[in-house]
Motif scaffolding. Structure first.
Motif, PDB file in Angstrom:
ATOM      1  N   ASN A 129       0.959  -1.008   0.165  1.00  0.00           N
ATOM      2  CA  ASN A 129      -0.009   0.083   0.051  1.00  0.00           C
ATOM      3  C   ASN A 129       0.904   1.147   0.042  1.00  0.00           C
ATOM      4  N   PRO A 130       1.564   1.553  -1.169  1.00  0.00           N
ATOM      5  CA  PRO A 130       2.634   2.498  -1.263  1.00  0.00           C
ATOM      6  C   PRO A 130       1.972   4.098  -1.318  1.00  0.00           C
ATOM      7  N   PRO A 131       2.922   4.798  -1.425  1.00  0.00           N
ATOM      8  CA  PRO A 131       2.166   6.365  -1.608  1.00  0.00           C
ATOM      9  C   PRO A 131       1.727   6.426  -2.962  1.00  0.00           C
ATOM     10  N   TYR A 132       0.683   7.242  -2.973  1.00  0.00           N
ATOM     11  CA  TYR A 132      -0.114   7.157  -4.428  1.00  0.00           C
ATOM     12  C   TYR A 132      -0.593   8.411  -4.784  1.00  0.00           C
ATOM     13  N   VAL A 133      -0.634   9.313  -3.673  1.00  0.00           N
ATOM     14  CA  VAL A 133      -1.396  10.758  -3.985  1.00  0.00           C
ATOM     15  C   VAL A 133      -0.627  11.433  -4.970  1.00  0.00           C
ATOM     16  N   ASN A 134      -1.415  12.158  -6.141  1.00  0.00           N
ATOM     17  CA  ASN A 134      -0.815  12.953  -7.056  1.00  0.00           C
ATOM     18  C   ASN A 134      -0.618  14.343  -6.385  1.00  0.00           C
ATOM     19  N   ALA A 135       0.224  15.184  -7.325  1.00  0.00           N
ATOM     20  CA  ALA A 135       0.455  16.438  -6.964  1.00  0.00           C
ATOM     21  C   ALA A 135      -0.781  17.420  -6.593  1.00  0.00           C
ATOM     22  N   ALA A 136      -1.648  17.365  -7.525  1.00  0.00           N
ATOM     23  CA  ALA A 136      -2.864  18.238  -7.398  1.00  0.00           C
ATOM     24  C   ALA A 136      -3.795  17.724  -6.329  1.00  0.00           C
ATOM     25  N   SER A 137      -3.785  16.630  -5.640  1.00  0.00           N
ATOM     26  CA  SER A 137      -4.454  15.984  -4.671  1.00  0.00           C
ATOM     27  C   SER A 137      -3.557  16.548  -3.348  1.00  0.00           C
ATOM     28  N   MET A 138      -2.507  16.205  -3.425  1.00  0.00           N
ATOM     29  CA  MET A 138      -1.608  16.696  -2.259  1.00  0.00           C
ATOM     30  C   MET A 138      -1.820  18.214  -2.015  1.00  0.00           C
ATOM     31  N   ALA A 139      -1.934  18.949  -3.080  1.00  0.00           N
ATOM     32  CA  ALA A 139      -1.884  20.619  -2.782  1.00  0.00           C
ATOM     33  C   ALA A 139      -3.314  20.910  -2.310  1.00  0.00           C
ATOM     34  N   SER A 140      -4.164  20.130  -2.286  1.00  0.00           N
ATOM     35  CA  SER A 140      -5.755  20.332  -1.790  1.00  0.00           C
ATOM     36  C   SER A 140      -6.153  19.550  -0.490  1.00  0.00           C
ATOM     37  N   GLU A 147      -6.959  19.363   6.305  1.00  0.00           N
ATOM     38  CA  GLU A 147      -5.786  19.568   7.170  1.00  0.00           C
ATOM     39  C   GLU A 147      -5.556  18.253   7.952  1.00  0.00           C
ATOM     40  N   GLU A 148      -6.759  17.659   7.981  1.00  0.00           N
ATOM     41  CA  GLU A 148      -6.424  16.122   8.859  1.00  0.00           C
ATOM     42  C   GLU A 148      -5.328  15.059   8.256  1.00  0.00           C
ATOM     43  N   TYR A 149      -5.519  15.205   6.900  1.00  0.00           N
ATOM     44  CA  TYR A 149      -4.408  14.290   5.964  1.00  0.00           C
ATOM     45  C   TYR A 149      -3.248  15.160   6.069  1.00  0.00           C
ATOM     46  N   ARG A 150      -2.811  16.315   6.111  1.00  0.00           N
ATOM     47  CA  ARG A 150      -1.892  17.012   6.351  1.00  0.00           C
ATOM     48  C   ARG A 150      -1.056  16.543   7.727  1.00  0.00           C
ATOM     49  N   ARG A 151      -1.687  15.881   8.555  1.00  0.00           N
ATOM     50  CA  ARG A 151      -1.152  15.479   9.809  1.00  0.00           C
ATOM     51  C   ARG A 151      -0.403  14.102   9.892  1.00  0.00           C
ATOM     52  N   GLU A 152      -0.625  13.392   8.659  1.00  0.00           N
ATOM     53  CA  GLU A 152       0.106  12.274   8.349  1.00  0.00           C
ATOM     54  C   GLU A 152       1.497  12.402   7.608  1.00  0.00           C
ATOM     55  N   PRO A 153       2.336  11.561   7.821  1.00  0.00           N
ATOM     56  CA  PRO A 153       3.566  11.715   6.973  1.00  0.00           C
ATOM     57  C   PRO A 153       3.425  11.768   5.557  1.00  0.00           C
ATOM     58  N   GLN A 154       3.761  12.983   4.928  1.00  0.00           N
ATOM     59  CA  GLN A 154       3.929  13.247   3.549  1.00  0.00           C
ATOM     60  C   GLN A 154       4.647  12.086   2.649  1.00  0.00           C
ATOM     61  N   LEU A 155       5.581  11.759   3.425  1.00  0.00           N
ATOM     62  CA  LEU A 155       6.522  10.480   2.689  1.00  0.00           C
ATOM     63  C   LEU A 155       5.514   9.138   2.313  1.00  0.00           C
ATOM     64  N   ALA A 156       4.697   9.177   3.115  1.00  0.00           N
ATOM     65  CA  ALA A 156       3.538   7.916   2.981  1.00  0.00           C
ATOM     66  C   ALA A 156       2.686   8.300   2.055  1.00  0.00           C
ATOM     67  N   LEU A 157       2.399   9.320   1.584  1.00  0.00           N
ATOM     68  CA  LEU A 157       1.314   9.788   0.690  1.00  0.00           C
ATOM     69  C   LEU A 157       1.744  10.106  -0.748  1.00  0.00           C
ATOM     70  N   ALA A 158       2.600  11.128  -0.948  1.00  0.00           N
ATOM     71  CA  ALA A 158       3.003  12.019  -2.089  1.00  0.00           C
ATOM     72  C   ALA A 158       3.948  10.833  -3.045  1.00  0.00           C
ATOM     73  N   SER A 159       3.275  10.877  -4.020  1.00  0.00           N
ATOM     74  CA  SER A 159       3.940   9.829  -5.133  1.00  0.00           C
ATOM     75  C   SER A 159       4.168  10.489  -6.512  1.00  0.00           C
ATOM     76  N   GLY A 160       4.863  11.775  -6.654  1.00  0.00           N
ATOM     77  CA  GLY A 160       4.909  12.387  -7.812  1.00  0.00           C
ATOM     78  C   GLY A 160       3.593  13.337  -8.668  1.00  0.00           C
ATOM     79  N   GLU A 161       3.853  13.578  -9.854  1.00  0.00           N
ATOM     80  CA  GLU A 161       2.697  14.192 -10.263  1.00  0.00           C
ATOM     81  C   GLU A 161       1.300  13.540 -10.699  1.00  0.00           C
ATOM     82  N   ASP A 162       1.500  12.258 -11.199  1.00  0.00           N
ATOM     83  CA  ASP A 162       0.385  11.627 -11.287  1.00  0.00           C
ATOM     84  C   ASP A 162      -0.067  10.471 -10.106  1.00  0.00           C
TER      85      ASP A 162
END
Length: 299
Positions: A205-216, A219-234
């Motif tokens: 269950n790897p990081p899979y959130v795209n850049a546009a979703s990360m930007a929006s 707040e609750e999701y921003r409390r989680e480690p970004q390393l576990a969420l963000a996975s590039g532009e797409d």
């Protein structure tokens, strides 16, 4: 208003109503185990009062003593002012009947792979007892590694994560389930620290959130480690690496099982010649794919 609630409210019903009102007024976001203010309030209050999490109604008209009122008001206030997900406030998350310790060092467990492991990946695995070695890549809290060890009783499991902080949380959970002899924790950037290992099953269950979703993100999701969420532009950076390297680490009949969030369309466009098998979960068949080793894309 919080101080007024402590002085004037009395029953659990009073505090449930107050919590729901304040959560809605505060514009809180739900998505870490609940999807609405009522369920979130029920979970937080029952947990705080040490009551069964599945039995709210019998206690609704019970009067709370002052110590209980203070504790309930405190957790309601923290949920509103700190915007922490409920799991970080209680230090627990549930996958089915299984409880795991969590804190802000790890993403809050909510993987669809958990329900597939409860079924021992049937029918893709005919004999769960024949599974000898499993890899959980991006293990976070260790929850899927633990569920894999339970699902496949004769297996050993490598639980891999790039984050030493996450592995410290995973260690606590592995010890809680008395699985240290079967679940090995490995600090590694993907397969880097396990170059020669081969597995019957790789789950991730790897990081899979795209850049546009990360930007929006709320707040609750921003409390989680970004390393576990963000996975590039797409959202597919890590999955591309996984698909490129997995064959080297799977046995000839091995299986790869990966969760990719809402990225099914993007993944199929990126790999048009790969026959992904989409597994049915309670959320539908768009979130977890399976590939046999022989079906992995060729480099």
């Amino acid at each position: 208003m919080i101080e007024q609630a402590h002085k004037e409210l009395s029953t659990l019903r009073d505090y449930m109503r107050f919590a729901v009102s304040r959560f809605n007024a505060g514009g809180l976001f739900f998505g870490h185990g609940t999807d609405n203010a009522w369920d979130e309030a029920a979970y937080l209050l029952l947990h705080t009062l040490h009551l069964p999490l599945d039995r709210l109604e019998p206690f609704m008209d019970a009067h709370l003593i002052e110590e209980e009122r203070l504790a309930v008001v405190k957790i309601i206030e923290r949920r509103i002012t700190e915007r922490l997900p409920a799991a970080y406030l209680t230090n627990e998350a549930w996958l089915g009947e299984y409880r795991f310790y969590v804190d802000p060092r790890v993403i809050i467990p909510r993987s669809h792979i958990a329900e597939l492991l409860r079924e021992q990946l049937s029918p893709w695995i005919g004999d769960p007892w024949a599974v000898g070695k499993v890899l959980d890549l991006c293990t976070g809290s260790g929850c899927l590694a633990i569920l894999a060890a339970i699902a496949f009783p004769e297996s050993t499991v490598d639980a891999v994560d790039i984050s030493a902080d996450a592995l410290a949380v995973a260690r606590r959970n592995v010890d809680d389930y008395d699985l240290a002899a079967r679940v090995r924790l490995v600090e590694s950037d993907a397969f880097a620290a396990i170059p020669s290992e081969k597995y019957d099953v790789i789950i991730s269950n790897p990081p899979y959130v795209n850049a546009a979703s990360m930007a929006s993100l709320p707040e609750e999701y921003r409390r989680e480690p970004q390393l576990a969420l963000a996975s590039g532009e797409d959202g597919l950076d890590f999955v591309r690496r996984l698909l490129a390297e997995a064959a080297t680490h799977l046995k000839p009949d091995g299986l790869l099982v990966v969760e990719i969030g809402h990225n099914r369309d993007e993944l199929e466009r990126a790999f048009p010649d790969t026959s992904f098998i989409w597994l049915d979960t309670s959320a539908g068949d768009r979130y977890v794919f399976l590939l046999r080793r022989s079906d992995l894309p060729r480099s």
